[in-house]
Write a protein that holds these residues in place. Sequence first.
Motif, PDB file in Angstrom:
ATOM      1  N   LYS A 299      94.901  37.410  -8.511  1.00  0.00           N
ATOM      2  CA  LYS A 299      94.272  36.145  -8.896  1.00  0.00           C
ATOM      3  C   LYS A 299      95.283  35.055  -9.265  1.00  0.00           C
ATOM      4  N   THR A 300      96.530  35.447  -9.573  1.00  0.00           N
ATOM      5  CA  THR A 300      97.505  34.436  -9.971  1.00  0.00           C
ATOM      6  C   THR A 300      98.149  33.731  -8.773  1.00  0.00           C
ATOM      7  N   THR A 301      97.821  34.130  -7.556  1.00  0.00           N
ATOM      8  CA  THR A 301      98.374  33.456  -6.388  1.00  0.00           C
ATOM      9  C   THR A 301      97.814  32.044  -6.302  1.00  0.00           C
ATOM     10  N   LYS A 302      98.716  31.046  -6.395  1.00  0.00           N
ATOM     11  CA  LYS A 302      98.302  29.643  -6.370  1.00  0.00           C
ATOM     12  C   LYS A 302      98.440  29.071  -4.968  1.00  0.00           C
ATOM     13  N   ILE A 303      97.408  28.385  -4.523  1.00  0.00           N
ATOM     14  CA  ILE A 303      97.433  27.685  -3.242  1.00  0.00           C
ATOM     15  C   ILE A 303      97.196  26.201  -3.498  1.00  0.00           C
ATOM     16  N   LEU A 304      98.097  25.383  -2.981  1.00  0.00           N
ATOM     17  CA  LEU A 304      97.894  23.934  -3.064  1.00  0.00           C
ATOM     18  C   LEU A 304      97.182  23.493  -1.787  1.00  0.00           C
ATOM     19  N   LEU A 305      96.020  22.889  -1.950  1.00  0.00           N
ATOM     20  CA  LEU A 305      95.217  22.400  -0.827  1.00  0.00           C
ATOM     21  C   LEU A 305      95.186  20.880  -0.862  1.00  0.00           C
TER      22      LEU A 305
ATOM     23  N   GLU B 187      93.598  17.855   0.989  1.00  0.00           N
ATOM     24  CA  GLU B 187      92.526  17.514   1.927  1.00  0.00           C
ATOM     25  C   GLU B 187      91.778  16.301   1.395  1.00  0.00           C
ATOM     26  N   ASP B 188      91.733  15.232   2.209  1.00  0.00           N
ATOM     27  CA  ASP B 188      91.121  13.989   1.723  1.00  0.00           C
ATOM     28  C   ASP B 188      89.617  13.903   1.968  1.00  0.00           C
ATOM     29  N   GLU B 189      89.041  14.850   2.722  1.00  0.00           N
ATOM     30  CA  GLU B 189      87.588  14.877   2.887  1.00  0.00           C
ATOM     31  C   GLU B 189      87.009  15.686   1.721  1.00  0.00           C
ATOM     32  N   PRO B 190      86.333  15.020   0.765  1.00  0.00           N
ATOM     33  CA  PRO B 190      85.873  15.714  -0.452  1.00  0.00           C
ATOM     34  C   PRO B 190      85.015  16.941  -0.176  1.00  0.00           C
ATOM     35  N   SER B 191      84.064  16.828   0.744  1.00  0.00           N
ATOM     36  CA  SER B 191      83.161  17.959   0.987  1.00  0.00           C
ATOM     37  C   SER B 191      83.901  19.142   1.587  1.00  0.00           C
ATOM     38  N   LEU B 192      84.764  18.884   2.580  1.00  0.00           N
ATOM     39  CA  LEU B 192      85.519  19.963   3.203  1.00  0.00           C
ATOM     40  C   LEU B 192      86.486  20.586   2.198  1.00  0.00           C
ATOM     41  N   GLY B 193      87.145  19.739   1.424  1.00  0.00           N
ATOM     42  CA  GLY B 193      88.072  20.246   0.421  1.00  0.00           C
ATOM     43  C   GLY B 193      87.394  21.171  -0.575  1.00  0.00           C
ATOM     44  N   GLN B 194      86.195  20.788  -0.997  1.00  0.00           N
ATOM     45  CA  GLN B 194      85.468  21.601  -1.972  1.00  0.00           C
ATOM     46  C   GLN B 194      85.013  22.922  -1.367  1.00  0.00           C
ATOM     47  N   ILE B 195      84.579  22.879  -0.109  1.00  0.00           N
ATOM     48  CA  ILE B 195      84.155  24.109   0.571  1.00  0.00           C
ATOM     49  C   ILE B 195      85.319  25.095   0.668  1.00  0.00           C
ATOM     50  N   ILE B 196      86.482  24.583   1.097  1.00  0.00           N
ATOM     51  CA  ILE B 196      87.664  25.447   1.226  1.00  0.00           C
ATOM     52  C   ILE B 196      88.059  25.998  -0.135  1.00  0.00           C
ATOM     53  N   LYS B 197      88.072  25.132  -1.140  1.00  0.00           N
ATOM     54  CA  LYS B 197      88.452  25.541  -2.497  1.00  0.00           C
ATOM     55  C   LYS B 197      87.545  26.659  -3.005  1.00  0.00           C
ATOM     56  N   GLU B 198      86.255  26.471  -2.885  1.00  0.00           N
ATOM     57  CA  GLU B 198      85.311  27.468  -3.390  1.00  0.00           C
ATOM     58  C   GLU B 198      85.414  28.773  -2.614  1.00  0.00           C
ATOM     59  N   SER B 199      85.617  28.672  -1.302  1.00  0.00           N
ATOM     60  CA  SER B 199      85.734  29.883  -0.477  1.00  0.00           C
ATOM     61  C   SER B 199      86.959  30.694  -0.865  1.00  0.00           C
ATOM     62  N   LEU B 200      88.079  30.008  -1.093  1.00  0.00           N
ATOM     63  CA  LEU B 200      89.310  30.711  -1.467  1.00  0.00           C
ATOM     64  C   LEU B 200      89.213  31.288  -2.873  1.00  0.00           C
ATOM     65  N   GLU B 201      88.516  30.582  -3.749  1.00  0.00           N
ATOM     66  CA  GLU B 201      88.376  31.075  -5.119  1.00  0.00           C
ATOM     67  C   GLU B 201      87.524  32.342  -5.176  1.00  0.00           C
ATOM     68  N   THR B 202      86.613  32.509  -4.222  1.00  0.00           N
ATOM     69  CA  THR B 202      85.841  33.756  -4.181  1.00  0.00           C
ATOM     70  C   THR B 202      86.719  34.936  -3.789  1.00  0.00           C
TER      71      THR B 202
ATOM     72  N   GLU C  16      93.859  30.988  -6.839  1.00  0.00           N
ATOM     73  CA  GLU C  16      93.756  29.791  -7.673  1.00  0.00           C
ATOM     74  C   GLU C  16      94.072  28.610  -6.772  1.00  0.00           C
ATOM     75  N   VAL C  17      93.159  27.658  -6.666  1.00  0.00           N
ATOM     76  CA  VAL C  17      93.301  26.563  -5.707  1.00  0.00           C
ATOM     77  C   VAL C  17      93.482  25.231  -6.428  1.00  0.00           C
ATOM     78  N   LEU C  18      94.539  24.525  -6.049  1.00  0.00           N
ATOM     79  CA  LEU C  18      94.832  23.198  -6.593  1.00  0.00           C
ATOM     80  C   LEU C  18      94.461  22.179  -5.518  1.00  0.00           C
ATOM     81  N   LEU C  19      93.305  21.542  -5.651  1.00  0.00           N
ATOM     82  CA  LEU C  19      92.809  20.609  -4.635  1.00  0.00           C
ATOM     83  C   LEU C  19      93.319  19.204  -4.915  1.00  0.00           C
ATOM     84  N   CYS C  20      93.964  18.602  -3.917  1.00  0.00           N
ATOM     85  CA  CYS C  20      94.515  17.251  -4.041  1.00  0.00           C
ATOM     86  C   CYS C  20      93.938  16.361  -2.950  1.00  0.00           C
ATOM     87  N   ALA C  21      93.612  15.117  -3.301  1.00  0.00           N
ATOM     88  CA  ALA C  21      92.913  14.222  -2.382  1.00  0.00           C
ATOM     89  C   ALA C  21      93.833  13.433  -1.464  1.00  0.00           C
ATOM     90  N   ASN C  22      95.133  13.414  -1.740  1.00  0.00           N
ATOM     91  CA  ASN C  22      96.066  12.724  -0.844  1.00  0.00           C
ATOM     92  C   ASN C  22      97.465  13.322  -0.991  1.00  0.00           C
TER      93      ASN C  22
END
Length: 225
Positions: A3-9, A11-26, A30-36
Amino acid sequence: MHKTTKILLAEDEPSLGQIIKESLETRNFEVLLCANGEIAHQTYKTEQPQLLVLDVMMPKKDGFTLAKEIRTEDTSIPIIFLTAKSQTEDVVEGFNLGGNDYLKKPFSMEELIVRINALLKRNKEPLTENIPIGNYTFNLKKQTLIINNTTQNLTHREANLLYHLSKNKNQVLERSFILKKLWGDDDFFNARSMDVFITKLRKKLKEDASIQIINVRGFGYKLIY
């Protein structure tokens, strides 16, 4: 995956970014979502993630520019590009800038997860400091080729390709193996990209005439010296 593996994501498309983030968190990432790209670069510096997933087309700083800057600071962190671009030149540019893999949109989450796990596993493989190749000294970690006190810098993809060729010195390195190992897929599109990198390596090794990278038609390549 721990669970401590951090991924920096990035992605400027909010919906796609959130989908990827939630999928990886399952999958316990640990996902760090950035908008730009600018936010992503700052987050990379402060959070020290283990892997980057970068959208190519982003505001303020695109994924290619971000990867180029990060590669000056870290030559080993795995980078996956997410892109709507499908031209060979665009993909080759991404690899030249230090990308390890790419996914063309739209893509399945399962495919992204498989590629992330493969890169994380590969990144744990031990690195041999100096590898003699003819009269050259090759350093995988530093991504350099040295001959007669002259140093050439290799891209991340060039260095990994040369590493696998050297590990299989005087033996045929199968195209399908290296394409799946470094490109993630052995399709025709990736095979063309690999040929470009082979040509670049030949040029960088030309100072020692005893070194050859031979194309074994239908099978793969052989590094001999």
